[in-house]
Enzyme design. Structure first.
Site, PDB file in Angstrom:
ATOM      1  N   CYS A   6       0.820  -1.209   0.000  1.00  0.00           N
ATOM      2  CA  CYS A   6       0.000   0.000   0.000  1.00  0.00           C
ATOM      3  C   CYS A   6       0.862   1.271   0.000  1.00  0.00           C
ATOM      4  O   CYS A   6       2.031   1.254   0.384  1.00  0.00           O
ATOM      5  CB  CYS A   6      -0.913  -0.016   1.217  1.00  0.00           C
ATOM      6  N   ASP A 124      -5.808  -3.685  11.337  1.00  0.00           N
ATOM      7  CA  ASP A 124      -4.637  -2.822  11.373  1.00  0.00           C
ATOM      8  C   ASP A 124      -4.375  -2.353  12.799  1.00  0.00           C
ATOM      9  O   ASP A 124      -5.208  -2.514  13.697  1.00  0.00           O
ATOM     10  CB  ASP A 124      -4.875  -1.609  10.457  1.00  0.00           C
TER      11      ASP A 124
END
Length: 201
Positions: A6, A124
């Site tokens: 990412c 996360d």
């Protein structure tokens, strides 16, 4: 082992991610040191093989704006990152991209993949993109089943240990493959993907 890289912003970054064999490329479309304009993401995405999932990552914007950004970027998935309610996912249902629900693990987190209509669930650390690790022992009985990604403080040197401990379907990395904040290191990308794949064998 599904691997997502990412915070990619340049043509060279994309080439490195694809060459490393990653399964997904994430473009951050909202406020961040890694932010990229939707038009630029669309141009980069045009050169990515169909087998690699392009993901537009949004945070802190309404669902309607997330939809606009995702459509403008031409991505095949939109990641709603943070405390988005179920209604936000319902609002985006039916649009031409799959949805990823990215959240932290708390006492009231629904860890059922697809509970909000998403195709993938990502867990996360509390501060996304910070490189902070979180206590994987918190998973315990709350370990998701199915297509879920582990993120938060992962890098080439600890991803194998994290995979063994958490047994995710996939992993996501951003700051852990950077030479400085927001700047991707192509060697670290290669090492991360290779190590994650080896750990899952």
């Amino acid at each position: 082992m599904f691997v997502k890289v990412c915070g990619v912003r340049t043509e060279a970054d994309v080439a490195a991610v694809v060459a490393a064999g990653a399964d997904a490329v994430g473009f951050v479309l909202t406020e961040s040191v890694r932010r990229i304009e939707p038009g630029a993401a669309r141009l980069l995405g045009a050169g990515i093989p169909p087998k690699v999932l392009t993901v537009g990552v949004v945070h802190g914007v309404p669902a309607a704006e997330a939809a606009r950004l995702g459509l403008a970027a031409g991505v095949r998935a939109v990641q709603l990152h943070g405390g988005y309610p179920r209604s936000a996912f319902e609002e985006l249902a039916g649009l031409p991209f799959q949805l990823i629900r990215a959240t932290t693990l708390g006492a009231d987190t629904d860890v059922r993949v697809g509970a909000y209509g998403e195709g993938l669930l990502l867990l996360d650390s509390p501060t996304a993109g910070s490189g902070e690790r979180w206590d994987l022992s918190l998973l315990g009985a709350a370990r998701p089943q199915g297509k879920w990604l582990l993120a938060g403080g992962l890098g080439p040197d600890n991803v194998a240990e994290a995979i063994i401990a958490a047994r995710p379907w996939g992993v996501d990395v951003s700051s852990g493959v950077e030479s400085s904040r927001g700047v991707k290191d192509h060697d670290l990308i290669r090492r991360f993907v290779a190590t994650a794949r080896s750990a899952a064998e």
